[in-house]
Design an enzyme around this catalytic site. Structure first.
Site, mmCIF file in Angstrom:
data_model
loop_
_atom_site.group_PDB
_atom_site.id
_atom_site.type_symbol
_atom_site.label_atom_id
_atom_site.label_comp_id
_atom_site.label_asym_id
_atom_site.label_seq_id
_atom_site.Cartn_x
_atom_site.Cartn_y
_atom_site.Cartn_z
ATOM 1 C CB SER A 100 -0.790 -0.022 1.209
ATOM 2 O OG SER A 100 -0.201 0.215 2.559
ATOM 3 C CG HIS A 184 11.364 -8.279 -46.194
ATOM 4 N ND1 HIS A 184 10.898 -9.356 -45.340
ATOM 5 C CD2 HIS A 184 10.449 -7.907 -47.167
ATOM 6 C CE1 HIS A 184 9.519 -9.173 -45.795
ATOM 7 N NE2 HIS A 184 9.464 -8.387 -46.717
ATOM 8 C CB SER A 314 37.531 -0.788 -29.860
ATOM 9 O OG SER A 314 38.284 -1.913 -29.556
ATOM 10 C CE LYS A 320 34.360 -1.900 -33.897
ATOM 11 N NZ LYS A 320 32.861 -1.302 -33.358
ATOM 12 C CG ASN A 322 31.691 1.178 -31.173
ATOM 13 O OD1 ASN A 322 31.968 0.859 -32.290
ATOM 14 N ND2 ASN A 322 32.086 0.616 -30.086
ATOM 15 C CD GLU A 327 26.374 0.829 -29.520
ATOM 16 O OE1 GLU A 327 26.884 -0.008 -30.399
ATOM 17 O OE2 GLU A 327 26.712 1.038 -28.653
#
Length: 462
Positions: A100, A184, A314, A320, A322, A327
């Site tokens: 409650s 697709h 990375s 690299k 990202n 994300e």
């Protein structure tokens, strides 16, 4: 606790030791002792709402002559400070407590009574004064509605408006650029960035409409129903006066629910809002994943856009970068979808005159509002506003797209079109070049019929 580090408090169950510097009393301490579950306390927005309810209740009780003016003023001052977040460290009770929310209601009553007593120089009672005309069974449902409504009004809708507006501004900058459509995840007929991103903006604006629709039921409050919905120990005008005071204080059009039995026994309005938040999360997931795919590469993926480079991607692969913001957005969406299941199960837990999963409903609902609002602004400002388009990559893909032959169907027929597409794909040649060999269409006709920009406008290109 060592001697001097605690004081003794008493409630109806007897005496209990409480930290000497704590503003709470015995009932709060019992809950702290009983529920060492998660370390998660009730959300800031919820404590704010409880403080606002106590502030409004004191005003209503004074106006009706039930509280002395100085007592009411002391309670209001203390409750306003609680609402402002000045005493959050004195709300230590775990989310996973009595269903409650009685423990949190008494926590607020005790803290506010302590502060008011200190200010007045005489005792203000947590039940008789701060909780006058109230029950945990209507305070906590009211606080759920108030906190969620304020979160939607102040945080979520402005953030979603910002996201939609940012998308629409980006469309003005680059909406005319043509790219390969995909169904697709396979090449399809061309679209413009404006068409693709316009779909995103429409999703977000539809989400705003859905969330606003849920506000109709969310702004109807349980306050005045007290213990079981009958309003025992509350003046018939109490709920009306509390809702009016809250509306004046917050700018949200709160009103008493038409049926307090619904308000206490169910959390259908919270379930409704949570479902709409889930829909918004699904939209955010779609937009974020489109951005991730479009940004993929930069060499071996689609490479259609480059998102802003925000941080190294990375610990082992130098250079690299990202898509960290999309994300984060997908993780928020997943969390909100999971929260909705918890709210749904919580909503099912109305037994006779009371729902008994109120604290966990509040926690999940408010978290969804907060994180959706935050990540919508991040997605707008740190991903969509700053991405750049790789037009050379887009043009090359369009020229080689065998699906463009679809535009020739009305002229050469489906079968010949299929044969032309297969040959172009097998040989890695532009569809226009192969169609020149396999049909009797002139270069001028092929240029007109296979113009990617013209094909984004639909219709039959004859």
């Amino acid at each position: 606790m060592t001697e001097g580090s605690f004081r003794t408090e008493r409630d109806s169950m007897g005496e209990l030791k409480v930290p000497a510097d704590a503003l709470w009393g015995a009932q709060t301490q019992r809950a702290v002792n009983n529920f060492p579950v998660s370390g998660l306390c009730m959300p800031r927005g919820f404590i704010r709402a409880v403080g606002l309810v106590k502030w409004a209740a004191a005003r209503a009780n004074e106006d009706m002559g039930f509280l002395e003016p100085d007592v009411a003023e002391a309670i209001r001052t203390a409750a306003a400070a609680v609402a402002a977040g000045d005493y959050d460290e004195h709300f230590p009770i775990d989310v996973f407590q009595t269903g409650s929310g009685t423990s949190t209601n008494m926590n607020a009553n005790e803290v506010i009574a302590h502060l008011a007593s200190d200010a007045l120089g005489r005792a203000v009672h947590p039940n008789d004064h701060v909780n006058m005309g109230q029950s945990s069974n209507d305070v906590i449902p009211t606080a759920i509605h108030v906190s969620a409504a304020l979160g939607v009004h102040e945080t979520l809708i402005p953030a979603l408006e910002h996201l939609a507006g940012t998308i629409e501004t980006k469309i003005q900058d680059c909406g005319q650029v043509v790219k390969t459509g995909r169904t697709h995840l396979m090449d399809a007929m061309p679209v413009t960035f404006g068409q693709e991103m316009g779909g995103w903006a429409a999703q977000v604006r539809s989400g705003i409409d859905r969330v606003r629709g849920a506000m109709t039921h969310l702004t109807r409050l349980a306050q005045g129903g007290t213990a079981v919905g009958t309003g025992i120990n509350a003046h018939p005008e109490f709920g009306i006066r509390v809702a009016k005071a809250l509306a004046g204080k917050t700018g949200v059009d709160f009103s008493p629910n038409n049926d307090f039995f619904e308000s206490l026994s169910s959390q259908d309005a919270a379930v409704e809002l949570s479902g709409q938040l889930k829909t918004v999360a699904v939209s955010i997931m779609k937009v974020a994943n489109d951005l991730r795919w479009m940004n993929s590469g930069p060499l071996a993926g689609l490479g259609e856009i480059a998102l802003p480079a925000l941080q190294p991607g990375s610990s082992i692969m130098p250079g690299k970068v990202n898509p960290v913001i999309p994300e984060a957005a997908t993780m928020v969406a997943a969390q909100v979808i999971g929260n909705d299941l918890t709210v749904t199960i919580g909503g099912q837990s109305g037994n006779f005159q009371l729902n008994v999963m109120l604290p966990v409903i509040a926690h999940n609902l408010l978290q969804s509002i907060e994180i959706l609002g935050a990540v919508s602004r991040l997605l707008a400002d740190k991903a969509i506003a700053g991405f750049t388009i790789n037009e050379d990559r887009l043009t090359g893909a369009l020229e080689r797209n065998p699906i463009l032959v679809t535009a020739l169907n009305p002229v050469i027929g489906y079968e010949k079109g299929a044969a032309t597409a297969k040959k172009a794909y097998a040989e890695g040649r532009p569809i226009r070049e192969v169609a020149r060999e396999m049909t009797d269409l002139s270069d001028e006709e092929l240029a007109r019929l296979l113009d990617p920009a013209a094909l984004t406008r639909g219709g039959i290109n004859k």
